[in-house]
Design a protein around this motif. Structure first.
Motif, PDB file in Angstrom:
ATOM      1  N   GLU A   1      -0.563  -2.674 -11.820  1.00 33.43           N
ATOM      2  CA  GLU A   1       0.005  -3.363 -12.976  1.00 33.43           C
ATOM      3  C   GLU A   1      -0.498  -2.817 -14.303  1.00 33.43           C
ATOM      4  O   GLU A   1       0.065  -3.140 -15.350  1.00 33.43           O
ATOM      5  N   THR A   2      -1.554  -1.998 -14.252  1.00 30.86           N
ATOM      6  CA  THR A   2      -2.140  -1.443 -15.471  1.00 30.86           C
ATOM      7  C   THR A   2      -2.399   0.050 -15.275  1.00 30.86           C
ATOM      8  O   THR A   2      -2.482   0.524 -14.130  1.00 30.86           O
ATOM      9  N   PRO A   3      -2.562   0.790 -16.357  1.00 30.15           N
ATOM     10  CA  PRO A   3      -2.922   2.200 -16.215  1.00 30.15           C
ATOM     11  C   PRO A   3      -4.203   2.392 -15.393  1.00 30.15           C
ATOM     12  O   PRO A   3      -4.281   3.290 -14.561  1.00 30.15           O
ATOM     13  N   TYR A   4      -5.179   1.525 -15.569  1.00 31.17           N
ATOM     14  CA  TYR A   4      -6.425   1.629 -14.816  1.00 31.17           C
ATOM     15  C   TYR A   4      -6.168   1.566 -13.319  1.00 31.17           C
ATOM     16  O   TYR A   4      -6.697   2.374 -12.549  1.00 31.17           O
ATOM     17  N   GLN A   5      -5.350   0.612 -12.899  1.00 27.50           N
ATOM     18  CA  GLN A   5      -5.063   0.447 -11.476  1.00 27.50           C
ATOM     19  C   GLN A   5      -4.311   1.642 -10.915  1.00 27.50           C
ATOM     20  O   GLN A   5      -4.593   2.107  -9.812  1.00 27.50           O
ATOM     21  N   LEU A   6      -3.351   2.160 -11.669  1.00 28.72           N
ATOM     22  CA  LEU A   6      -2.596   3.317 -11.202  1.00 28.72           C
ATOM     23  C   LEU A   6      -3.489   4.552 -11.129  1.00 28.72           C
ATOM     24  O   LEU A   6      -3.454   5.300 -10.148  1.00 28.72           O
ATOM     25  N   LEU A   7      -4.324   4.759 -12.129  1.00 30.85           N
ATOM     26  CA  LEU A   7      -5.243   5.892 -12.116  1.00 30.85           C
ATOM     27  C   LEU A   7      -6.207   5.807 -10.934  1.00 30.85           C
ATOM     28  O   LEU A   7      -6.514   6.824 -10.298  1.00 30.85           O
ATOM     29  N   ALA A   8      -6.672   4.611 -10.625  1.00 31.16           N
ATOM     30  CA  ALA A   8      -7.594   4.443  -9.499  1.00 31.16           C
ATOM     31  C   ALA A   8      -6.936   4.861  -8.189  1.00 31.16           C
ATOM     32  O   ALA A   8      -7.544   5.557  -7.370  1.00 31.16           O
ATOM     33  N   VAL A   9      -5.682   4.473  -7.988  1.00 29.66           N
ATOM     34  CA  VAL A   9      -4.974   4.838  -6.765  1.00 29.66           C
ATOM     35  C   VAL A   9      -4.710   6.337  -6.723  1.00 29.66           C
ATOM     36  O   VAL A   9      -4.959   6.997  -5.713  1.00 29.66           O
ATOM     37  N   VAL A  10      -4.203   6.872  -7.824  1.00 33.48           N
ATOM     38  CA  VAL A  10      -3.879   8.306  -7.862  1.00 33.48           C
ATOM     39  C   VAL A  10      -5.133   9.146  -7.634  1.00 33.48           C
ATOM     40  O   VAL A  10      -5.126  10.089  -6.840  1.00 33.48           O
ATOM     41  N   ASN A  11      -6.221   8.797  -8.298  1.00 38.17           N
ATOM     42  CA  ASN A  11      -7.430   9.613  -8.208  1.00 38.17           C
ATOM     43  C   ASN A  11      -8.179   9.429  -6.888  1.00 38.17           C
ATOM     44  O   ASN A  11      -9.028  10.237  -6.539  1.00 38.17           O
ATOM     45  N   ALA A  12      -7.842   8.387  -6.133  1.00 43.90           N
ATOM     46  CA  ALA A  12      -8.430   8.182  -4.813  1.00 43.90           C
ATOM     47  C   ALA A  12      -7.604   8.834  -3.714  1.00 43.90           C
ATOM     48  O   ALA A  12      -8.043   8.901  -2.564  1.00 43.90           O
ATOM     49  N   THR A  13      -6.422   9.326  -4.057  1.00 46.69           N
ATOM     50  CA  THR A  13      -5.508   9.899  -3.078  1.00 46.69           C
ATOM     51  C   THR A  13      -5.745  11.393  -2.951  1.00 46.69           C
ATOM     52  O   THR A  13      -5.837  12.097  -3.943  1.00 46.69           O
ATOM     53  N   ARG A  14      -5.812  11.855  -1.750  1.00 45.00           N
ATOM     54  CA  ARG A  14      -5.985  13.285  -1.497  1.00 45.00           C
ATOM     55  C   ARG A  14      -4.651  13.993  -1.644  1.00 45.00           C
ATOM     56  O   ARG A  14      -3.606  13.417  -1.404  1.00 45.00           O
ATOM     57  N   PRO A  15      -4.690  15.268  -2.015  1.00 43.47           N
ATOM     58  CA  PRO A  15      -3.431  16.029  -2.138  1.00 43.47           C
ATOM     59  C   PRO A  15      -2.768  16.204  -0.787  1.00 43.47           C
ATOM     60  O   PRO A  15      -3.426  16.159   0.249  1.00 43.47           O
ATOM     61  N   VAL A  16      -1.473  16.417  -0.832  1.00 45.69           N
ATOM     62  CA  VAL A  16      -0.716  16.689   0.374  1.00 45.69           C
ATOM     63  C   VAL A  16      -1.194  18.027   0.928  1.00 45.69           C
ATOM     64  O   VAL A  16      -1.283  19.007   0.195  1.00 45.69           O
ATOM     65  N   GLN A  17      -1.525  18.074   2.201  1.00 49.16           N
ATOM     66  CA  GLN A  17      -1.988  19.308   2.825  1.00 49.16           C
ATOM     67  C   GLN A  17      -0.801  20.139   3.258  1.00 49.16           C
ATOM     68  O   GLN A  17       0.110  19.633   3.910  1.00 49.16           O
ATOM     69  N   ALA A  18      -0.810  21.396   2.918  1.00 47.39           N
ATOM     70  CA  ALA A  18       0.261  22.300   3.314  1.00 47.39           C
ATOM     71  C   ALA A  18       0.174  22.545   4.823  1.00 47.39           C
ATOM     72  O   ALA A  18      -0.907  22.640   5.387  1.00 47.39           O
TER      73      ALA A  18
END
Length: 87
Positions: free
Chosen positions: A68-85
């Motif tokens: 619901e906030t930029p903080y929450q979205l950043l937390a999810v994005v930055n905790a997510t690993r990149p897609v592995q090729a």
């Protein structure tokens, strides 16, 4: 994957959905609800799609609904690993 910063997120939101008149995105907006910043669920869907493409992140389907906030979205994005090729 590099960490997404608040400034990068705001740039992506501006590119995807513009900037609502009268909303100051240069202030302390980290904990401000996206709706108060002028961004609806469609804008967030576009932004998360771009984040996935640009950063190689595979975001959970419910990330837009829960962040619901930029903080929450950043937390999810930055905790997510990149897609592995595929090898």
């Amino acid at each position: 994957m590099e960490h997404l910063t608040l400034n990068q997120l705001l740039d992506i939101l501006r590119d995807c959905a513009g900037e609502e008149e009268g909303v100051d995105l240069t202030g302390d907006v980290l904990h401000t609800p996206f709706t108060d910043l002028g961004y609806d669920s469609l804008a967030l869907l576009q932004a998360t799609g771009r984040i996935e493409r640009d950063l190689g992140a595979a975001l959970p389907d419910d990330v837009v609904a829960e962040a619901e906030t930029p903080y929450q979205l950043l937390a999810v994005v930055n905790a997510t690993r990149p897609v592995q090729a595929a090898a």
